[in-house]
Design a protein around this motif. Structure first.
Motif, mmCIF file in Angstrom:
data_model
loop_
_atom_site.group_PDB
_atom_site.id
_atom_site.type_symbol
_atom_site.label_atom_id
_atom_site.label_comp_id
_atom_site.label_asym_id
_atom_site.label_seq_id
_atom_site.Cartn_x
_atom_site.Cartn_y
_atom_site.Cartn_z
ATOM 1 N N ALA A 1 0.811 -1.210 0.000
ATOM 2 C CA ALA A 1 0.000 0.000 0.000
ATOM 3 C C ALA A 1 0.848 1.264 0.000
ATOM 4 C CB ALA A 1 -0.926 -0.004 1.218
ATOM 5 N N ALA A 2 2.063 1.178 0.520
ATOM 6 C CA ALA A 2 2.955 2.335 0.589
ATOM 7 C C ALA A 2 4.130 2.134 -0.356
ATOM 8 C CB ALA A 2 3.452 2.539 2.015
ATOM 9 N N PRO A 3 4.638 3.216 -0.937
ATOM 10 C CA PRO A 3 5.799 3.071 -1.826
ATOM 11 C C PRO A 3 7.040 2.646 -1.049
ATOM 12 C CG PRO A 3 5.326 5.394 -1.444
ATOM 13 C CD PRO A 3 4.197 4.617 -0.825
ATOM 14 N N VAL A 4 7.879 1.825 -1.681
ATOM 15 C CA VAL A 4 9.144 1.420 -1.058
ATOM 16 C C VAL A 4 10.202 2.503 -1.227
ATOM 17 C CG1 VAL A 4 8.684 -1.035 -1.271
ATOM 18 C CG2 VAL A 4 9.831 0.154 -3.145
ATOM 19 N N LEU A 5 10.015 3.381 -2.214
ATOM 20 C CA LEU A 5 10.907 4.520 -2.400
ATOM 21 C C LEU A 5 10.271 5.524 -3.343
ATOM 22 C CD1 LEU A 5 12.483 4.375 -5.438
ATOM 23 C CD2 LEU A 5 13.511 2.407 -4.324
ATOM 24 N N THR A 6 10.784 6.747 -3.326
ATOM 25 C CA THR A 6 10.349 7.813 -4.230
ATOM 26 C C THR A 6 11.589 8.463 -4.830
ATOM 27 O OG1 THR A 6 8.383 8.258 -2.869
ATOM 28 C CG2 THR A 6 9.053 9.968 -4.426
ATOM 29 N N TYR A 7 11.555 8.714 -6.135
ATOM 30 C CA TYR A 7 12.691 9.350 -6.794
ATOM 31 C C TYR A 7 12.216 10.494 -7.686
ATOM 32 C CZ TYR A 7 11.562 6.885 -11.167
ATOM 33 O OH TYR A 7 10.934 6.425 -12.308
ATOM 34 N N ARG A 8 13.159 11.301 -8.139
ATOM 35 C CA ARG A 8 12.858 12.416 -9.038
ATOM 36 C C ARG A 8 13.376 12.081 -10.434
ATOM 37 N NH1 ARG A 8 15.089 17.861 -6.404
ATOM 38 N NH2 ARG A 8 17.037 16.775 -6.857
ATOM 39 N N GLN A 9 12.582 12.388 -11.452
ATOM 40 C CA GLN A 9 13.006 12.122 -12.824
ATOM 41 C C GLN A 9 13.645 13.369 -13.432
ATOM 42 O OE1 GLN A 9 11.348 8.999 -14.259
ATOM 43 N NE2 GLN A 9 12.544 8.966 -16.126
ATOM 44 N N HIS A 10 14.433 14.041 -12.636
ATOM 45 C CA HIS A 10 15.191 15.191 -13.136
ATOM 46 C C HIS A 10 16.457 15.320 -12.300
ATOM 47 C CE1 HIS A 10 14.243 17.927 -9.774
ATOM 48 N NE2 HIS A 10 13.015 17.411 -9.793
ATOM 49 N N LEU A 11 17.390 16.152 -12.761
ATOM 50 C CA LEU A 11 18.702 16.270 -12.151
ATOM 51 C C LEU A 11 18.845 17.492 -11.245
ATOM 52 C CD1 LEU A 11 20.676 15.253 -15.334
ATOM 53 C CD2 LEU A 11 20.428 13.878 -13.276
ATOM 54 N N GLY A 12 17.746 18.192 -10.970
ATOM 55 C CA GLY A 12 17.809 19.334 -10.071
ATOM 56 C C GLY A 12 18.665 20.468 -10.593
ATOM 57 N N ASN A 13 18.827 20.536 -11.911
ATOM 58 C CA ASN A 13 19.620 21.577 -12.565
ATOM 59 C C ASN A 13 21.090 21.547 -12.152
ATOM 60 O OD1 ASN A 13 19.577 23.598 -14.551
ATOM 61 N ND2 ASN A 13 19.614 25.218 -13.014
ATOM 62 N N VAL A 14 21.566 20.411 -11.644
ATOM 63 C CA VAL A 14 22.978 20.262 -11.306
ATOM 64 C C VAL A 14 23.735 19.922 -12.585
ATOM 65 C CG1 VAL A 14 24.666 18.961 -9.983
ATOM 66 C CG2 VAL A 14 22.435 19.491 -8.980
ATOM 67 N N THR A 15 24.661 20.772 -12.963
ATOM 68 C CA THR A 15 25.382 20.591 -14.219
ATOM 69 C C THR A 15 26.229 19.316 -14.179
ATOM 70 O OG1 THR A 15 25.511 22.984 -14.525
ATOM 71 C CG2 THR A 15 26.998 21.625 -15.855
ATOM 72 N N PRO A 16 26.026 18.389 -15.128
ATOM 73 C CA PRO A 16 26.804 17.144 -15.129
ATOM 74 C C PRO A 16 28.212 17.369 -15.658
ATOM 75 C CG PRO A 16 25.364 17.203 -17.043
ATOM 76 C CD PRO A 16 25.050 18.437 -16.224
ATOM 77 N N LEU A 17 29.092 16.409 -15.425
ATOM 78 C CA LEU A 17 30.418 16.463 -16.019
ATOM 79 C C LEU A 17 30.293 16.539 -17.532
ATOM 80 C CD1 LEU A 17 32.292 13.783 -13.870
ATOM 81 C CD2 LEU A 17 32.494 16.269 -13.705
ATOM 82 N N GLY A 18 31.018 17.432 -18.148
ATOM 83 C CA GLY A 18 30.915 17.603 -19.584
ATOM 84 C C GLY A 18 29.857 18.594 -20.001
ATOM 85 N N GLY A 19 29.056 19.104 -19.041
ATOM 86 C CA GLY A 19 28.041 20.098 -19.353
ATOM 87 C C GLY A 19 26.759 19.486 -19.885
#
Length: 211
Positions: free
Chosen positions: A87-105
């Protein structure tokens, strides 16, 4: 990997493979950058993706947007994962990177990034499981899966010799030498092969002197 730890043997399931159930508002879309050229994509709060699988661990991968709001590619700010009818989720995640610039831009088109790990589940009981991935973003921003890796079984890395800095090993390693035949009758180069073993403290290196 530490010696003796179970190491998963992974099988890969594409989002277009049998076993997936795409709810209303979710579809398999063509995407040349995704694995095998397609991925599942859903919008709207409450939309679901289901998968029945057998295994003891699972890792999900897919596209992630740049942020949850503003310009650029947007992704869901809350995706819930349910397992085996809970009935309850085992986890919750975000389908975005929070505007954190990745290596390589960022990509030139700000389209987000592919092959990102979305979530992982470990320690599952052997056998069949039902996975539900549900978009819980109140604004219904995009979510979806590209592929998952499922571990159906695990093998164990052999244990290292049980000896540390406090133990005393009084027996030297056993070294065997194999002498090959001369390459040209009684003349020419001869190959020597050394093989060393030690059941307690192991072998760091082998030293030899050629007279």
């Amino acid at each position: 990997v530490q010696a003796g730890e179970p190491t998963p043997a992974w099988d890969l399931l594409d989002s277009a493979d049998p076993g997936w159930e795409l709810g209303t508002g979710v579809e398999e879309i063509a995407d040349a950058t995704a694995y095998r050229g397609s991925r599942s994509l859903g919008t709207g709060e409450g939309t679901e993706i289901r998968l029945t699988f057998e295994g003891t661990a699972l890792e999900a991968y897919g596209w992630k947007g740049r942020r949850a709001s503003g310009s650029g590619a947007l992704g869901s700010d809350a995706v819930e994962v349910y397992l085996d009818g809970g009935a309850a989720p085992v986890l919750t995640y975000r389908q975005h990177l929070g505007n954190v610039t990745p290596l390589g831009g960022w990509p030139a088109d700000n389209a987000g990034l592919y092959n990102q790990q979305l979530f992982s589940l470990t320690g599952l009981e052997p056998g069949e499981h039902t996975l539900v991935i549900k978009n819980a973003d109140p604004n219904g921003r995009p979510f979806g899966v590209d592929f998952v890796k499922v571990a159906e079984e695990a093998f164990t890395v052999p244990q290292a010799p049980e000896c540390d800095a406090t133990c005393v090993d009084t027996e030297p390693p056993v070294t065997e030498i194999t002498i090959g035949e001369p390459e040209h009758g009684d003349l020419g180069p001869v190959t020597f092969e050394l093989s060393a073993s030690d059941d307690v403290s192991g072998v760091v290196r082998t030293e030899y002197l050629l007279d």
